[in-house]
Design an enzyme around this catalytic site. Sequence first.
Site, PDB file in Angstrom:
ATOM      1  N   HIS A   1       0.863  -1.186   0.000  1.00 46.86           N
ATOM      2  CA  HIS A   1       0.000   0.000   0.000  1.00 46.86           C
ATOM      3  C   HIS A   1       0.901   1.239   0.000  1.00 46.86           C
ATOM      4  CE1 HIS A   1      -2.394  -2.993   2.343  1.00 46.86           C
ATOM      5  NE2 HIS A   1      -3.448  -2.439   1.779  1.00 46.86           N
TER       6      HIS A   1
ATOM      7  N   ASP B   1       2.330   2.131   3.447  1.00 49.39           N
ATOM      8  CA  ASP B   1       3.234   1.145   4.049  1.00 49.39           C
ATOM      9  C   ASP B   1       4.690   1.550   3.920  1.00 49.39           C
ATOM     10  OD1 ASP B   1       1.005  -0.524   4.388  1.00 49.39           O
ATOM     11  OD2 ASP B   1       1.400  -1.634   2.537  1.00 49.39           O
TER      12      ASP B   1
END
Length: 438
Positions: free
Chosen positions: A104, A107
């Site tokens: 993501h 992240d």
Amino acid sequence: MSIQPTYFADIAPITFKGPDTNDELAYRFYDKDRVVLGKRMEDHLRFAVCFWHTFSWPGNDIFGAGTFKRPWLAGAMDSQAAAVKRTEGFDFIKKLDVPFYCFHDVDVMATANNAAEHTRYLAEAVDDFERLQSETGIKLLWGTANLFSHPRFMAGGATNPNPEVVAFAGMQVRQMLDATHRLGGENYVLWGGREGYDTLLNTDLKKELDQLGRFLNLVVEHKHKIGFKGTVLIEPKPHEPTKHQYDFDTATVYGFLKAYGLENEVKVNIEANHATLAGHTFEHELAMANALGIFGSIDANRGDHQNGWDTDQFPNSVEELTIAMVEVIRAGGFTTGGFNFDSKVRRQSVDAADLFYGHIGGIDVIAKGLLNAAALIEDGRVDAIRKDRYAGWGSDLGQKVASGSLADIADLATSQNLDPQPKSGQQERLENLFNRFC
């Protein structure tokens, strides 16, 4: 910036040593160059490591703080800490010797407080990933945007009642789709963790579904505009964190795609734990996706049979992965998809080596499942029994039933004075045959 990885320095690269090895940091069944059903094992399974559970989760739960002492999690997630995380992550993936990773946006980047910072910090991450990919040969299986963690998304991303939030969600998805394209990613995933409701008392369900349908159409439109050749995937889940998610299961997703004209544009990324939360088996969701023509990719994990939530444990049942691999092979295998480990070690597994034990175990279980499934298919008896069960449809009567109107087939039953007799489904025999290969 040049950063030397140190966290996994004591772990040697993971290699295949065969089923009789006593080395717990080695593969027993995953021999990436072994040819199975005419294809290398690595090409069958296309393993990926995810950045969120593996490197970003601090080991917290709702009852307690994080237990992991990863050096990049020690302080604020600024640009330096994010760079260390990316470098250490690629070192882990390289030592594990798998070909792909997934992430993501949030992240892998410094914590952003607004749209401008988000744009800048994500650009830093993408530049760094481009370098790391070039240096290691590791590739991106899929990218995605996190539209569920920040408080702004408490009522959803694409389905939010506040248009400002939908615009912010659009910014994140556009940037991540662009980033995925630039990094050579093979898929783009949308998981609607907050795309649902907690109560119908404050929810205009039709409006939210229409918003979600329009948003997904915009994603597909942008995919074609930028020339992204990968697959757009929706990841079904019935609930958690919302009471009800709009992408409940594969069949629900297909109905949604048909309603908004997207059934030829979008496929599904099936997670094992999400399947069981929906009251299905993992193999059911795989078979359903194949039947509907929307099988795309897999998030590999498992749930706990005693718990009613998404525990995201590493897969460890050879039996379950064998029947799952039968369905993957029946679907023709992966094209752009693969097995991404959406799995996390337990909060008490605090050592660096524990990340390797979790992934090695999961990889070997899936590899053994592939070998078992291939042997079952090559044996041929299970498929022959299944084929024989439907053999009547190849007869003259069967073809007339398949092509006739309701009146035609009713008249056929009457004119031939049909008295159909039950025929065994041979379930116990099939289960015994299946167990011979597990």
